[in-house]
Design a protein around this motif. Structure first.
Motif, short mmCIF file in Angstrom:
data_model
loop_
_atom_site.label_atom_id
_atom_site.label_comp_id
_atom_site.label_asym_id
_atom_site.label_seq_id
_atom_site.Cartn_x
_atom_site.Cartn_y
_atom_site.Cartn_z
N ASP A 3 -8.59 23.90 -3.14
CA ASP A 3 -9.10 23.43 -4.42
C ASP A 3 -9.88 24.58 -5.04
O ASP A 3 -9.74 25.73 -4.63
CB ASP A 3 -9.96 22.17 -4.24
CG ASP A 3 -11.10 22.38 -3.24
OD1 ASP A 3 -11.55 23.53 -3.09
OD2 ASP A 3 -11.53 21.39 -2.63
N ASP A 4 -10.70 24.28 -6.05
CA ASP A 4 -11.43 25.33 -6.73
C ASP A 4 -12.44 26.03 -5.82
O ASP A 4 -12.88 27.14 -6.12
CB ASP A 4 -12.15 24.76 -7.95
CG ASP A 4 -11.17 24.44 -9.08
OD1 ASP A 4 -10.04 24.94 -9.03
OD2 ASP A 4 -11.55 23.69 -10.00
N THR A 5 -12.84 25.39 -4.74
CA THR A 5 -13.87 25.97 -3.88
C THR A 5 -13.30 26.69 -2.67
O THR A 5 -14.04 27.32 -1.92
CB THR A 5 -14.85 24.89 -3.40
OG1 THR A 5 -14.14 23.94 -2.58
CG2 THR A 5 -15.49 24.17 -4.57
N ARG A 29 -13.97 30.21 -1.70
CA ARG A 29 -13.60 30.97 -2.89
C ARG A 29 -14.83 31.65 -3.49
O ARG A 29 -15.90 31.05 -3.59
CB ARG A 29 -12.95 30.06 -3.93
CG ARG A 29 -12.31 30.79 -5.10
CD ARG A 29 -11.65 29.80 -6.05
NE ARG A 29 -10.49 29.15 -5.45
CZ ARG A 29 -9.24 29.63 -5.51
NH1 ARG A 29 -9.00 30.76 -6.14
NH2 ARG A 29 -8.24 28.96 -4.96
N GLU A 31 -15.82 34.04 -6.93
CA GLU A 31 -15.39 34.60 -8.20
C GLU A 31 -16.61 34.91 -9.07
O GLU A 31 -17.66 34.28 -8.92
CB GLU A 31 -14.48 33.62 -8.95
CG GLU A 31 -13.16 33.35 -8.26
CD GLU A 31 -12.31 32.35 -9.01
OE1 GLU A 31 -12.77 31.83 -10.06
OE2 GLU A 31 -11.18 32.07 -8.57
N PRO A 49 -16.75 28.68 -7.57
CA PRO A 49 -16.56 27.87 -8.78
C PRO A 49 -16.93 26.41 -8.56
O PRO A 49 -16.74 25.85 -7.48
CB PRO A 49 -15.06 28.02 -9.06
CG PRO A 49 -14.68 29.31 -8.41
CD PRO A 49 -15.53 29.40 -7.18
N GLY A 50 -17.45 25.82 -9.61
CA GLY A 50 -17.89 24.43 -9.55
C GLY A 50 -19.37 24.31 -9.88
O GLY A 50 -20.17 25.14 -9.44
N ASN A 87 -15.24 33.54 -15.29
CA ASN A 87 -15.50 32.59 -16.34
C ASN A 87 -16.78 32.99 -17.03
O ASN A 87 -17.49 33.89 -16.58
CB ASN A 87 -15.64 31.18 -15.74
CG ASN A 87 -15.07 30.12 -16.66
OD1 ASN A 87 -15.20 30.23 -17.88
ND2 ASN A 87 -14.46 29.10 -16.09
#
Length: 276
Positions: A3-5, A29, A31, A49-50, A87
């Motif tokens: 997932d995003d993490t 993850r 970023e 992320p999150g 981001n």
């Protein structure tokens, strides 16, 4: 599962003395996130992320820029950027917020392990945040037995750590031992900023009768962020640094380290811990 993490990887898993197996795994993850205030870039942080908007709000609390939800006019995420990995979050401030641009932009890049690059003195922090009254009423005293239950509750609420083993976590408990919020990140400072940002947006600051639990070690900058949120008791599963202990003593905060099983070390202001 990814997932995003998390990020999927293929690894050669070695089991001594001689077994080798190729298997699939996941890593946490990491970023970059660019933080902008009024369209002006003030920092780039490496994070998981999150909860990015919470992270940015917490960052601004720690920097002394915002103190209440009304200081934030808008927090917006900009997914379309030239940076394919990262981001951007831009913050518009209300007239009540005061920005010291020279101080805020002192670090352009902050690694996931770095939280307070550029600050060199305790005095510069105490100019922003008031010390706490270490003489709290009796009902605010926490028992060691209740504190000892917190690490298990923290671990049970860490879904991404369970997959990767590679994330820090910060959690806030109330005086009854209820878990209010937990955030994970590759950077422990980011995890705490996400917690503070959540609390700001929920209008729950200051955390005057709460305990902050850290999954790793306690450094000076983590104590500073806790002071910005008015946290009276900071506990950690690992060790504090000498400067963290000094800061906690000077700031009126109770600092607990090596919170493992049925043992713990209380370094400062033990009067908040029953029986100490």
């Amino acid at each position: 599962m990814s997932d995003d993490t998390t990020f999927p990887v293929t690894v050669h898993r070695i089991t001594l003395p001689s077994a080798v197996a190729i298997t699939e795994d996941v890593t946490a993850r990491e970023e970059p996130l660019e933080i902008r205030v009024e369209g002006r870039s003030v920092a780039v942080v490496m994070r998981t992320p999150g909860h990015d908007e919470e992270l940015v709000a917490g960052f601004l609390i720690s920097e002394g820029v915002v103190k209440s939800p009304r200081d934030l006019l808008e927090v917006s995420q900009c997914p379309s950027t030239n940076n394919k990995y990262g981001n951007v979050v831009d913050v518009l401030l209300a007239g009540s917020a005061v920005v010291n641009w020279d101080s805020l932009t002192r670090h352009v890049f902050s690694a996931s392990s770095c939280g307070i690059c550029g600050k060199t003195s305790l005095e510069s922090v105490f100019q922003k945040f008031e010390v706490l009254d270490s003489q709290l009423p009796v009902e605010s005293i926490i028992t060691p037995s209740l504190l000892a239950t917190f690490p298990a509750k923290l671990r049970a609420a860490q879904p991404t750590f369970a997959q990767t083993g590679g994330l820090h976590a910060c959690a806030v408990f109330d005086e009854h031992g209820n878990l209010l919020v937990l955030r994970e990140d590759v950077g422990r400072h980011n995890a705490l900023d996400k917690v503070l940002g959540w609390a700001l947006r929920e209008n729950l600051l200051p955390f005057s009768k709460h305990v902050l639990l850290l999954s790793g070690r306690v450094s000076f900058e983590m104590m500073q962020k806790a002071l910005a949120a008015g946290v009276p008791v900071v506990a950690a599963i690992s060790a504090p640094s000498s400067l963290a202990v000094q800061f906690a003593q000077d700031s009126g905060q109770t600092l607990v380290g090596f919170l493992r099983g049925e043992t713990m070390n209380v370094y400062t202001h033990p009067q908040r811990i029953a029986g100490v």
